[in-house]
Motif scaffolding. Structure first.
Motif, PDB file in Angstrom:
ATOM      1  N   TYR A  40       0.804  -1.229   0.000  1.00  0.00           N
ATOM      2  CA  TYR A  40       0.000   0.000   0.000  1.00  0.00           C
ATOM      3  C   TYR A  40       0.838   1.281   0.000  1.00  0.00           C
ATOM      4  N   TYR A  41       2.106   1.202   0.350  1.00  0.00           N
ATOM      5  CA  TYR A  41       2.927   2.415   0.406  1.00  0.00           C
ATOM      6  C   TYR A  41       3.602   2.732  -0.923  1.00  0.00           C
ATOM      7  N   THR A  42       3.485   1.827  -1.904  1.00  0.00           N
ATOM      8  CA  THR A  42       4.163   2.089  -3.179  1.00  0.00           C
ATOM      9  C   THR A  42       3.364   3.119  -3.980  1.00  0.00           C
ATOM     10  N   GLY A  79       7.835  -3.335  -3.256  1.00  0.00           N
ATOM     11  CA  GLY A  79       7.780  -3.025  -1.829  1.00  0.00           C
ATOM     12  C   GLY A  79       9.213  -2.890  -1.355  1.00  0.00           C
ATOM     13  N   VAL A  80       9.501  -3.426  -0.181  1.00  0.00           N
ATOM     14  CA  VAL A  80      10.878  -3.391   0.300  1.00  0.00           C
ATOM     15  C   VAL A  80      11.425  -4.809   0.405  1.00  0.00           C
ATOM     16  N   ARG A  81      12.735  -4.885   0.573  1.00  0.00           N
ATOM     17  CA  ARG A  81      13.429  -6.147   0.369  1.00  0.00           C
ATOM     18  C   ARG A  81      12.895  -7.297   1.225  1.00  0.00           C
ATOM     19  N   THR A 104      15.316  -1.096   1.114  1.00  0.00           N
ATOM     20  CA  THR A 104      15.353  -1.846   2.364  1.00  0.00           C
ATOM     21  C   THR A 104      14.408  -1.181   3.375  1.00  0.00           C
ATOM     22  N   CYS A 105      14.697  -1.281   4.656  1.00  0.00           N
ATOM     23  CA  CYS A 105      13.792  -0.814   5.712  1.00  0.00           C
ATOM     24  C   CYS A 105      14.664  -0.518   6.927  1.00  0.00           C
ATOM     25  N   SER A 106      14.382   0.560   7.629  1.00  0.00           N
ATOM     26  CA  SER A 106      15.244   0.906   8.766  1.00  0.00           C
ATOM     27  C   SER A 106      15.171  -0.144   9.875  1.00  0.00           C
ATOM     28  N   LEU A 107      14.050  -0.850   9.957  1.00  0.00           N
ATOM     29  CA  LEU A 107      13.946  -1.895  10.977  1.00  0.00           C
ATOM     30  C   LEU A 107      14.869  -3.065  10.643  1.00  0.00           C
ATOM     31  N   ASP A 108      14.906  -3.418   9.377  1.00  0.00           N
ATOM     32  CA  ASP A 108      15.789  -4.489   8.900  1.00  0.00           C
ATOM     33  C   ASP A 108      17.254  -4.065   9.102  1.00  0.00           C
ATOM     34  N   ALA A 132       7.976  -8.994  10.673  1.00  0.00           N
ATOM     35  CA  ALA A 132       8.281  -9.384   9.286  1.00  0.00           C
ATOM     36  C   ALA A 132       9.367  -8.500   8.678  1.00  0.00           C
ATOM     37  N   ASN A 133       9.503  -7.269   9.193  1.00  0.00           N
ATOM     38  CA  ASN A 133      10.473  -6.313   8.626  1.00  0.00           C
ATOM     39  C   ASN A 133      11.893  -6.629   9.086  1.00  0.00           C
ATOM     40  N   THR A 134      12.364  -7.823   8.742  1.00  0.00           N
ATOM     41  CA  THR A 134      13.704  -8.275   9.118  1.00  0.00           C
ATOM     42  C   THR A 134      14.279  -9.117   7.979  1.00  0.00           C
ATOM     43  N   ALA A 191      13.625   1.010  15.212  1.00  0.00           N
ATOM     44  CA  ALA A 191      12.483   1.897  14.914  1.00  0.00           C
ATOM     45  C   ALA A 191      12.344   2.084  13.408  1.00  0.00           C
ATOM     46  N   CYS A 192      11.121   2.420  13.011  1.00  0.00           N
ATOM     47  CA  CYS A 192      10.842   2.796  11.622  1.00  0.00           C
ATOM     48  C   CYS A 192      11.076   4.300  11.514  1.00  0.00           C
ATOM     49  N   ILE A 193      11.934   4.711  10.592  1.00  0.00           N
ATOM     50  CA  ILE A 193      12.263   6.142  10.500  1.00  0.00           C
ATOM     51  C   ILE A 193      11.080   6.967   9.982  1.00  0.00           C
ATOM     52  N   VAL A 194      10.097   6.331   9.400  1.00  0.00           N
ATOM     53  CA  VAL A 194       8.930   7.060   8.893  1.00  0.00           C
ATOM     54  C   VAL A 194       7.951   7.319  10.050  1.00  0.00           C
ATOM     55  N   HIS A 195       7.549   6.263  10.721  1.00  0.00           N
ATOM     56  CA  HIS A 195       6.544   6.401  11.787  1.00  0.00           C
ATOM     57  C   HIS A 195       7.094   7.086  13.027  1.00  0.00           C
ATOM     58  N   GLU A 196       8.389   6.933  13.252  1.00  0.00           N
ATOM     59  CA  GLU A 196       8.994   7.558  14.431  1.00  0.00           C
ATOM     60  C   GLU A 196       8.868   9.085  14.394  1.00  0.00           C
ATOM     61  N   PRO A 219       0.921   1.095  14.415  1.00  0.00           N
ATOM     62  CA  PRO A 219       1.569   0.899  15.720  1.00  0.00           C
ATOM     63  C   PRO A 219       3.097   0.982  15.703  1.00  0.00           C
ATOM     64  N   GLU A 220       3.722   1.320  14.586  1.00  0.00           N
ATOM     65  CA  GLU A 220       5.163   1.607  14.591  1.00  0.00           C
ATOM     66  C   GLU A 220       5.410   3.048  15.053  1.00  0.00           C
ATOM     67  N   SER A 221       4.341   3.766  15.423  1.00  0.00           N
ATOM     68  CA  SER A 221       4.464   5.174  15.831  1.00  0.00           C
ATOM     69  C   SER A 221       4.761   5.277  17.326  1.00  0.00           C
ATOM     70  N   HIS A 288       6.640   9.520   4.159  1.00  0.00           N
ATOM     71  CA  HIS A 288       6.751   8.671   2.975  1.00  0.00           C
ATOM     72  C   HIS A 288       8.071   7.903   3.029  1.00  0.00           C
ATOM     73  N   CYS A 289       7.954   6.590   3.001  1.00  0.00           N
ATOM     74  CA  CYS A 289       9.123   5.724   3.159  1.00  0.00           C
ATOM     75  C   CYS A 289      10.060   5.892   1.956  1.00  0.00           C
ATOM     76  N   PRO A 290      11.306   6.288   2.203  1.00  0.00           N
ATOM     77  CA  PRO A 290      12.224   6.522   1.084  1.00  0.00           C
ATOM     78  C   PRO A 290      12.569   5.252   0.324  1.00  0.00           C
ATOM     79  N   TRP A 291      12.430   4.102   0.995  1.00  0.00           N
ATOM     80  CA  TRP A 291      12.753   2.850   0.312  1.00  0.00           C
ATOM     81  C   TRP A 291      11.571   2.360  -0.517  1.00  0.00           C
ATOM     82  N   MET A 292      10.359   2.522  -0.010  1.00  0.00           N
ATOM     83  CA  MET A 292       9.190   2.189  -0.834  1.00  0.00           C
ATOM     84  C   MET A 292       9.183   3.056  -2.096  1.00  0.00           C
ATOM     85  N   ALA A 293       9.629   4.311  -1.939  1.00  0.00           N
ATOM     86  CA  ALA A 293       9.614   5.257  -3.063  1.00  0.00           C
ATOM     87  C   ALA A 293      10.616   4.887  -4.159  1.00  0.00           C
TER      88      ALA A 293
HETATM   89 FE1  SF4 Z   1      10.385  -0.049   7.018  1.00  0.00          FE
HETATM   90 FE2  SF4 Z   1       9.179   2.072   7.988  1.00  0.00          FE
HETATM   91 FE3  SF4 Z   1       9.571   1.871   5.371  1.00  0.00          FE
HETATM   92 FE4  SF4 Z   1       7.754   0.298   6.626  1.00  0.00          FE
HETATM   93  S1  SF4 Z   1       7.679   2.515   6.391  1.00  0.00           S
HETATM   94  S2  SF4 Z   1       9.247  -0.344   5.099  1.00  0.00           S
HETATM   95  S3  SF4 Z   1       8.805  -0.039   8.571  1.00  0.00           S
HETATM   96  S4  SF4 Z   1      11.154   2.045   6.950  1.00  0.00           S
END
Ligand code: SF4
Ligand code: 13P
Length: 345
Positions: A40-42, A79-81, A104-108, A132-134, A191-196, A219-221, A288-293
């Motif tokens: 959904y974030y793409t 999506g992300v990796r 990728t994803c900041s959580l990963d 799952a974000n690992t 942490a997720c850099i977007v929701h944080e 809930p990542e907020s 907006h997630c820079p990796w989804m983008a």
């Molecule tokens: Fe990872 Fe946050 Fe991007 Fe989701 S929004 S993929 S948790 S960095």
């Protein structure tokens, strides 16, 4: 966070003939017996293509389930990796392509496998539940994988069996689940850099200006943001809330890519982004997630054209990571049967 993460800066999109690219992707998906699975974030262009071509647009749990159940021999994951890796772990016989492996994803990134493994070794009495974000290597060390859509139910289930939990990597989601369930949970510091970046104080002010608005929070907020939510949930749960709640206006604390689907299900409702920049600060990811983008029509078409980049995971890691993901899917399926009373669900 106990591991530093560099946030990529999005490149300006090049001019493209969108219609021609969409047609090219449609043709190549059919030619390669491939199905497009998007988060959904793409970008809205990718979500609409997935919808139009019989693919799927969903949260990370449903992406895994859909790819597993679909007969196509190639899965193209936008999506992300970790989403591509999950698809490969579940479907070793299928080719799993992604528009870019850089997404990728900041959580990963914030949960390197060796350090995580040492953390688990230090707490052998705990059931290891990873989000799952690992990476595949981190999942290979876990007893269970969880997504935001199932985390509360799963932890309640484990706590009811008397299990103490080691949770990684998202400390905000972990803290929320611990608070809701009362489970004994030891948390990794990720942490997720977007929701944080969502801000509690500025959200209070926004709510005061829109008292009729309902507040939807992933809930990542941070806890100060979650505390003001009318609904806390996975991306799917937040979309469902916009569809079903009677309010005319919603303040949404998650990646704004989700607005595409929210507008589809509730075209008459107004959506407002929750504030990410505090009074003296500017935001980095700005909802907006820079990796989804990093996923675009161009790199999607190029991936299908060249048959890559492709996800590869060594077989020993894949086989170990399969167990906790399969447990998650079986748990989710059993829950659906209980909730809907449908043995085929
Ligand atoms: Fe990872 Fe946050 Fe991007 Fe989701 S929004 S993929 S948790 S960095
Ligand atoms: P969902 O499982 O709710 O789609 O979340 C995935 C994610 O990366 C949220 O930032």
């Amino acid at each position: 966070m106990n591991v530093s993460v560099t946030v990529p800066v999005a490149a300006a999109p090049a001019a493209v003939d969108e219609g021609a690219l969409r047609e090219r992707v449609r043709t190549l998906l059919a030619a390669r017996d491939a199905v497009l699975v998007a988060h959904y974030y793409t970008d809205a262009a990718l979500q609409s293509l997935a919808e139009e071509t019989g693919g799927c647009v969903s949260d990370s749990l449903e992406m895994a389930r859909f790819g597993h159940d679909h007969p196509a021999t190639t899965l193209v994951v936008a999506g992300v990796r970790f989403m591509g890796e999950t698809a490969k772990i579940l479907n070793p016989e299928k080719r799993v392509l992604m528009p870019t492996l850089e997404a990728t994803c900041s959580l990963d990134l914030g949960c390197p496998a060796e350090r995580f493994s040492a953390f688990c070794d230090a707490h052998p009495d705990r059931t290891v539940v990873v989000y799952a974000n690992t990476s595949a290597a981190v999942k290979a060390r876990a007893h269970w994988v969880a997504t935001s859509g199932i985390a509360l139910d799963l932890v309640r289930h484990l706590a009811a069996r008397g299990e103490k939990i080691l949770w990684a990597p998202d400390r905000y989601l972990g803290d929320y689940v611990r608070h809701q369930t009362g489970a004994d949970m030891l948390l990794w510091d990720g942490a997720c850099i977007v929701h944080e970046e969502f801000k509690g104080l500025e959200l209070e002010e926004l709510r005061a200006r829109h008292p009729e608005a309902r507040v939807l929070v992933h809930p990542e907020s941070p806890a100060a943001v979650i505390a003001q939510a009318d609904v806390v949930g996975s991306t799917t749960a937040l979309i469902e809330a916009v569809r079903t709640l009677a309010a005319p206006r919603f303040i949404v604390a998650t990646d704004r890519g989700i607005f595409y689907r929210m507008r589809q299900v509730a075209p008459d409702k107004e959506l407002i982004e929750a504030p990410t920049a505090g009074r003296s600060a500017t935001c980095t990811s700005c909802a907006h997630c820079p990796w989804m983008a990093m996923n675009s029509l161009q790199n999607l078409a190029a991936t299908l054209e060249h048959g890559g980049p492709e996800i590869h995971i060594d077989e020993a890691t894949r086989a170990r990571a399969f167990e906790p993901i399969k447990r998650l899917l079986d748990f989710a399926a059993a829950r659906r049967r209980i909730v809907y009373g449908n043995n085929d669900a």
